[in-house]
Design a protein around this motif. Structure first.
Motif, short mmCIF file in Angstrom:
data_model
loop_
_atom_site.label_atom_id
_atom_site.label_comp_id
_atom_site.label_asym_id
_atom_site.label_seq_id
_atom_site.Cartn_x
_atom_site.Cartn_y
_atom_site.Cartn_z
N ASN A 181 -5.88 8.16 -2.20
CA ASN A 181 -6.18 7.17 -2.45
C ASN A 181 -6.94 6.17 -1.65
N PRO A 182 -7.99 5.89 -1.30
CA PRO A 182 -8.77 5.17 -0.54
C PRO A 182 -8.21 3.80 -0.05
N VAL A 183 -7.77 3.27 -1.18
CA VAL A 183 -7.22 1.93 -1.28
C VAL A 183 -6.19 1.04 -0.37
N THR A 184 -5.15 1.98 -0.90
CA THR A 184 -4.17 1.96 -0.11
C THR A 184 -3.54 3.06 0.82
N GLY A 185 -4.28 3.72 1.49
CA GLY A 185 -4.35 5.21 2.23
C GLY A 185 -2.78 5.60 2.36
N GLU A 186 -2.09 5.42 1.40
CA GLU A 186 -0.87 5.99 1.55
C GLU A 186 -0.70 6.52 0.03
N ALA A 187 0.63 7.24 -0.40
CA ALA A 187 1.14 7.36 -1.35
C ALA A 187 2.63 6.05 -1.57
N GLY A 188 2.83 6.32 -3.12
CA GLY A 188 4.00 5.64 -3.18
C GLY A 188 4.49 3.80 -3.57
N ARG A 189 5.51 3.69 -3.64
CA ARG A 189 5.51 2.76 -4.69
C ARG A 189 5.97 1.77 -3.58
N PHE A 190 5.65 0.54 -3.26
CA PHE A 190 5.59 -0.79 -2.04
C PHE A 190 5.29 -2.13 -3.05
N ALA A 191 6.66 -3.35 -2.48
CA ALA A 191 5.97 -4.71 -2.76
C ALA A 191 5.09 -5.28 -2.19
N ALA A 192 4.44 -6.03 -2.18
CA ALA A 192 3.63 -6.98 -1.31
C ALA A 192 3.50 -8.56 -2.07
N THR A 193 2.39 -8.93 -1.41
CA THR A 193 1.97 -10.14 -2.07
C THR A 193 0.39 -10.12 -2.24
N GLY A 194 0.40 -10.43 -3.36
CA GLY A 194 -0.68 -10.44 -4.27
C GLY A 194 -2.16 -11.47 -4.10
N CYS A 195 -3.23 -11.81 -4.05
CA CYS A 195 -3.49 -13.51 -4.01
C CYS A 195 -5.34 -12.76 -4.05
N GLY A 196 -5.64 -13.83 -4.70
CA GLY A 196 -7.39 -13.65 -5.00
C GLY A 196 -8.12 -14.92 -5.94
N TRP A 227 -3.47 -3.28 -9.43
CA TRP A 227 -4.06 -2.71 -7.48
C TRP A 227 -3.38 -0.94 -7.66
N SER A 228 -2.79 -1.43 -8.29
CA SER A 228 -1.81 0.23 -9.05
C SER A 228 -2.86 0.94 -9.86
N TRP A 229 -3.84 0.41 -10.26
CA TRP A 229 -4.84 1.22 -11.13
C TRP A 229 -6.19 1.23 -9.76
N ALA A 230 -6.02 0.80 -9.27
CA ALA A 230 -7.34 1.22 -8.40
C ALA A 230 -6.58 1.50 -7.27
N ALA A 231 -5.84 1.80 -6.97
CA ALA A 231 -5.06 2.68 -5.79
C ALA A 231 -4.61 4.51 -6.77
N SER A 232 -5.23 4.71 -7.90
CA SER A 232 -4.63 5.89 -8.68
C SER A 232 -5.91 6.91 -9.19
N GLU A 233 -6.71 6.68 -8.05
CA GLU A 233 -7.64 7.64 -8.30
C GLU A 233 -7.61 7.69 -6.50
#
Length: 214
Positions: A161-176, A59-65
């Protein structure tokens, strides 16, 4: 991809993809499985990257561009190599719909890719996983995706970035649903990924060329 993200109370962000973040993570253990070919690919493969680490890095990679060079928005594979780490190679899906991409991959790199994935709060992930499904074909041979029902992850996102829509560092729950493949043999490979959850669906046909000595 469907999304609506805020640091307080993240809504589900849905991506389907086939590719993480390049910062600060040690390489995988030595002695990993050798190159895979169409005739040797098993039904399911574990590279060994823990699921929480895999998801946070991806997710960090996807939100890096930004949108223009974002691998998830990529229409042809020209953004495949953006910000790749040194120990693995991430592939990306789409924001919905299907595309075909051609990518060069250095030899010796494991491939890590989401089939369909999301992040948000634990309730978001529980709802998402009830309908998540997908298929993966490597050189025409089925690879069973791994199911990650919910991990605590940290996402680092850049401005624009178009993935999160905002910058910064945050915690979440990831799944898939995810696939981890050991390094592929040099040469041409086909990787086809299809995923869906609820009314969201995605797909990528990857024409991969593994280049020796890179």
């Amino acid at each position: 991809m469907r999304f609506g993200v805020g640091r307080a109370g993240l809504a589900a962000v849905v991506l389907a993809a086939v590719a993480g973040c390049g910062a600060g993570v040690a390489p995988g253990p030595e002695g990993a499985a050798g190159p895979v070919t169409a005739s040797t690919a098993p039904a399911a493969v574990r590279v060994g990257l823990p699921s929480a680490e895999l998801q946070g890095r991806w997710w960090s990679w996807a939100a890096s561009e930004p949108s223009a060079t974002n691998p998830v928005a990529d229409e042809d594979g020209s953004a495949c190599g953006r910000n790749q780490p040194q120990d693995v190679w991430f592939l990306a899906g789409t924001f919905g719909g299907q595309v075909a991409r051609a990518c060069e991959v250095p030899s010796g790199r494991p491939l890590l890719a989401p089939v369909v994935n999301s992040f948000g709060d634990p309730e978001d992930c529980a709802a998402f996983m009830t309908s998540a499904k997908g298929t993966v074909l490597l050189d025409g041979k089925a690879v069973e995706p791994e199911s990650y029902p919910g991990d605590s992850i940290v996402v680092q996102a850049l401005e624009g970035n178009p993935v999160t829509g905002e910058a910064g560092r945050f915690a979440a729950t990831g799944c898939g649903l995810w696939v981890q493949l050991p390094p592929l043999a040099p040469g041409a490979h086909s990787l086809k990924i299809r995923g869906s959850a609820g009314d969201f669906s995605t797909g990528v046909d990857y024409a991969l060329t593994v280049v020796a000595g890179r």
